[in-house]
Design an enzyme around this catalytic site. Structure first.
Site, PDB file in Angstrom:
ATOM      1  N   ASP A  36      -0.434  10.454  -5.141  1.00  0.00           N
ATOM      2  CA  ASP A  36       0.768  10.978  -5.767  1.00  0.00           C
ATOM      3  C   ASP A  36       0.445  11.105  -7.257  1.00  0.00           C
ATOM      4  OD1 ASP A  36       3.703  11.567  -5.039  1.00  0.00           O
ATOM      5  OD2 ASP A  36       3.949  10.277  -6.771  1.00  0.00           O
ATOM      6  N   LYS A  91       7.210   5.249   0.240  1.00  0.00           N
ATOM      7  CA  LYS A  91       6.667   5.600  -1.077  1.00  0.00           C
ATOM      8  C   LYS A  91       6.230   4.324  -1.769  1.00  0.00           C
ATOM      9  CE  LYS A  91       6.095   9.476  -3.454  1.00  0.00           C
ATOM     10  NZ  LYS A  91       5.691  10.761  -2.864  1.00  0.00           N
TER      11      LYS A  91
END
Length: 418
Positions: A149, A109
């Site tokens: 995202d 991430k």
């Protein structure tokens, strides 16, 4: 200080669940230790000359958690609250998510601490390109594959890809997913996460003998995931009774016209401008009278303070980490059936995987092919987790963790890590 503690406990939630699962499946301490720490943590400072001529330095992160099952995979977000602990927790969840749907990836991430709503298009492009340059030595289609995202989209991926291509001196479309169609994106990617939530809802309803036609669905959020999930349930005949955005929520027990709500949001900037509904707070969709609740906003929305007021019989977690451990316990005691985030919202990473596969083949599928393949993977994943949860007599979240961790540990054993 309070915000930091919340984010800190987000990773603690993962560690707590990991230790709980370790006891159930008898994991060795060294295995728990490997799964408790990221493989690599990258922190970079990005100077950007702003439109006013002054230079600002932004802090950016990339956490690469585990690559036992394949290249690491995970999005990156632009948000003022981004911090290392949050990124670390989300990377761990991505590791679990790719394993639970059984695609050959690990988890990662990224994020940049910034407020994109206060930045111009040029400033965002410069930031993105500098982020790509900083990460270029550590990413690639066989190493770590970023994706969109929160507050990042196909355009951001296009800038990122272009800069990466310049750094490595060749065109590498598979280095990122969530790209525009014209430069190697996949059909069906935009709707994928919401579509996956819907497929999970269908399968869960069939297991619990619940009819989705006329079922009352409440959704916290009205971004990409929330809108697409709402759309598919709405088209099936479900009543979408509540939705919300950052400015508030709306409620109509007779159901909302989802397309009209989106039209109003696009024109007026908020769902609260929709006239055929009662205005409520952005948290209220969590506790209105409904059959199915889909939290599809940010993490830590269902807490011990409001869990007792949740009226839904089923929760499908469209967001990452929307339910605190304390709330989980309360909901479990109430008999609420929860489909956890790492399973429920995995549709996005599944179609990202399809995009990566298509990039590597140089051959692209129709939307129907993507949709059919997505449904197969989501249904199989749901049934795998459902069987494991029944086998161990645990809830679906624990079942999902057991399913994922068993697959990751199996890969680590094969590689000789343990």
């Amino acid at each position: 200080m309070g915000e930091f503690q919340i984010q800190q406990s987000f990773f603690d939630q993962y560690l707590g669940k990991l230790r709980h699962v370790a006891e159930i499946i008898d994991l060795a301490p060294e295995v728990v230790e490997i799964l408790s720490k990221p493989k690599r943590t990258i922190i970079v400072s990005i100077p950007v000359r702003m439109d006013n001529g002054k230079t600002r330095v932004f802090t950016a992160y990339r956490v690469q958690f585990n690559d036992a099952r394949g290249p690491m995979k995970g999005g990156f977000r632009y948000h003022p609250d981004v911090n290392l602990d949050e990124v670390k927790a989300l990377a761990a969840l991505m590791m679990l998510k790719t394993a639970v749907v059984n695609i050959p990836y690990g988890g990662s991430k990224g994020g940049v601490k910034c407020n994109p709503k206060e930045m111009s298009r040029r400033e965002l492009e410069v930031l993105t390109r500098e982020y790509a340059k900083a990460l270029a030595p550590f990413i690639g289609p066989d190493i770590d594959i970023p994706a969109p995202d929160v507050n990042t989209d196909a355009q951001v991926m296009a800038w990122f890809l272009d800069e990466y291509n310049k750094v490595v001196g060749k065109v590498v479309p598979g280095v990122v997913t969530g790209k525009p169609l014209g430069i190697g994106g996949s059909r069906g990617r935009g709707e994928a996460t919401g579509r996956g939530v819907f497929f999970i809802g269908l399968e869960a309803a069939s297991k619990l003998n619940v009819s989705l036609k006329d079922a009352r669905v409440s959704i916290q959020g009205f971004g990409n995931v929330a809108f697409n999930a709402a759309k598919f349930f709405y088209e099936l005949g479900s009543k979408i009774v509540a939705v919300s955005d950052s400015k508030g929520g709306i409620y109509n027990p007779d159901g909302l016209n989802i397309y009209k709500v989106m039209e109003v949001k696009r024109k007026e900037g908020s769902v609260t401008k929709y006239s055929e509904a009662e205005i409520i707070s952005r948290e209220d969709p969590l506790t209105v009278d409904c059959d199915i609740l889909i939290p599809a906003a940010l993490e830590w929305q269902i807490t011990e303070k409001n869990a007792g007021n949740v009226k839904a019989k089923m929760i499908i977690e469209g967001a990452n980490g929307p339910t605190t451990p304390e709330a989980d316990k309360i909901l479990s005691e109430k008999g609420v059936f929860i489909v956890p985030d790492i399973l429920a919202n995995a549709g996005g990473v599944v179609v990202s995987y399809f995009e990566w596969v298509q990039n590597r083949m140089g051959y692209y599928w129709s939307e129907k092919e993507v949709d059919d393949k997505l449904k197969t993977i989501m249904v199989n994943a749901f049934n795998d987790v459902y069987e494991v949860s029944n086998k161990y007599n645990v809830d679906m979240r624990t079942g999902a963790y057991i399913t994922s961790i068993n697959r990751i540990v199996g890969a680590m054993k094969s590689l000789g890590w343990i």
